[in-house]
Enzyme design. Sequence first.
Site, PDB file in Angstrom:
ATOM      1  N   ASN A  49       0.825  -1.218   0.000  1.00 33.68           N
ATOM      2  CA  ASN A  49       0.000   0.000   0.000  1.00 33.68           C
ATOM      3  C   ASN A  49       0.853   1.260   0.000  1.00 33.68           C
ATOM      4  O   ASN A  49       0.311   2.373   0.016  1.00 33.68           O
ATOM      5  CB  ASN A  49      -0.957   0.009   1.196  1.00 33.68           C
ATOM      6  CG  ASN A  49      -0.234   0.089   2.535  1.00 33.68           C
ATOM      7  OD1 ASN A  49       0.996   0.065   2.602  1.00 33.68           O
ATOM      8  ND2 ASN A  49      -0.999   0.181   3.617  1.00 33.68           N
ATOM      9  N   SER A  92       4.288  -4.668   7.117  1.00 32.38           N
ATOM     10  CA  SER A  92       4.190  -4.094   8.461  1.00 32.38           C
ATOM     11  C   SER A  92       5.122  -2.905   8.566  1.00 32.38           C
ATOM     12  O   SER A  92       6.247  -2.966   8.070  1.00 32.38           O
ATOM     13  CB  SER A  92       4.574  -5.104   9.547  1.00 32.38           C
ATOM     14  OG  SER A  92       4.534  -4.492  10.831  1.00 32.38           O
ATOM     15  N   ALA A 131       7.117 -13.016   8.524  1.00 28.85           N
ATOM     16  CA  ALA A 131       8.247 -12.200   8.965  1.00 28.85           C
ATOM     17  C   ALA A 131       7.973 -11.721  10.375  1.00 28.85           C
ATOM     18  O   ALA A 131       7.261 -10.746  10.596  1.00 28.85           O
ATOM     19  CB  ALA A 131       8.442 -11.011   8.030  1.00 28.85           C
ATOM     20  N   TYR A 162       4.192  -2.832  18.187  1.00 22.77           N
ATOM     21  CA  TYR A 162       4.922  -3.650  17.220  1.00 22.77           C
ATOM     22  C   TYR A 162       5.238  -5.029  17.798  1.00 22.77           C
ATOM     23  O   TYR A 162       4.989  -6.055  17.159  1.00 22.77           O
ATOM     24  CB  TYR A 162       6.215  -2.939  16.817  1.00 22.77           C
ATOM     25  CG  TYR A 162       7.032  -3.674  15.775  1.00 22.77           C
ATOM     26  CD1 TYR A 162       6.520  -3.900  14.496  1.00 22.77           C
ATOM     27  CD2 TYR A 162       8.317  -4.127  16.062  1.00 22.77           C
ATOM     28  CE1 TYR A 162       7.269  -4.566  13.537  1.00 22.77           C
ATOM     29  CE2 TYR A 162       9.071  -4.784  15.104  1.00 22.77           C
ATOM     30  CZ  TYR A 162       8.546  -5.000  13.844  1.00 22.77           C
ATOM     31  OH  TYR A 162       9.290  -5.668  12.898  1.00 22.77           O
ATOM     32  N   THR A 192      18.869  -5.789  10.425  1.00 23.19           N
ATOM     33  CA  THR A 192      19.350  -5.984   9.059  1.00 23.19           C
ATOM     34  C   THR A 192      19.630  -4.627   8.428  1.00 23.19           C
ATOM     35  O   THR A 192      18.950  -3.641   8.733  1.00 23.19           O
ATOM     36  CB  THR A 192      18.295  -6.739   8.230  1.00 23.19           C
ATOM     37  OG1 THR A 192      17.928  -7.940   8.925  1.00 23.19           O
ATOM     38  CG2 THR A 192      18.819  -7.100   6.855  1.00 23.19           C
TER      39      THR A 192
END
Length: 336
Positions: A49, A92, A131, A162, A192
């Site tokens: 989105n 997310s 994930a 979260y 990451t």
Amino acid sequence: MNPTTDATTTAGAARPIRRAVVTGGAGFLGSHLCTELRRREVEVVCLDNFLTGSAANIEHLVGDPGFRLVQCDVTDYVHVPGDVDLVLHFASPASPIDYLKLPIHTLKVGSIGTHHALGLAKDKGARFVLASTSEVYGDPQVHPQPESYWGHVNPVGPRGVYDEAKRFAEALTVAYRAEHGVDTAIVRIFNTFGPRMRPFDGRAIPTFIRQALAGEPLTVAGDGAQTRSVCYVSDLVRGILALAGSGHGGPMNIGNPHELSVLQIARDVIAATGSSSGLEFVERPVDDPMVRRPDTTLATEVLGWTPEVPWTQGLERTVEWFREGAGLPQAGVRAR
């Protein structure tokens, strides 16, 4: 490459992975997954989105007949025509600056969005990979963190939207596996970094690089003694796709077990950019974890996976991308 013989396969599955859906496919990690899947000649349907993702991350794939972009919100109804062999659910908000600004959407994409993505996998008979995140461990009291650790999370703190969204998503994924027989896996992703990170997303490495290239002080939270384990994005993607192809249900940690202090990261960024920037120590965020390092024994034993890109090499690549791709000011940078 012949997609019939070289497509990624799932252990025990009746068919190879020839077509994958990646939710959040225009985000940092999602776009790298899309790129690698296309390199392996897997057809990709990217759902995004663009709330935190970027069209620039996938513009190199637009026009590829094996890549399809669908602008949609996975908290709404999700429909993908045709066969699907793999669903990678990566939609997310993931950086603190995003989920603190979008708390309700973060909770919705972790709950309703995960429900819809699992429903798609169930309908298609597809392998499903969630994930998840090292944030499910909270501010850990066990170090390093193995998958068996239940975590130390504050559900009503600012990071709770979260952390708990991902913990709920894990529980829902396990429930779909138990009740509906969906072939699911959970990957717990540790810090990451790499190209396509957003310079203003609030995370330490892109923030430090942006500040260093602009000749600004690097804002180090607390005294910088808190630690992080940072994994270069190509290693992470390789691990995720190995898990997708393994048939293992997880949860499985994927991250670099080499630990660095935040202060060391800042100093290394200054060195890698050739910046004359100094350091500015600022207040640590609420519930900021003091340590973060994965126990990756399971990934090594099951997948044969270990990270290959050294921190300094990955940092050099990331700095170069920021110089060339992010259009950042570079005042205060010494000639090299």
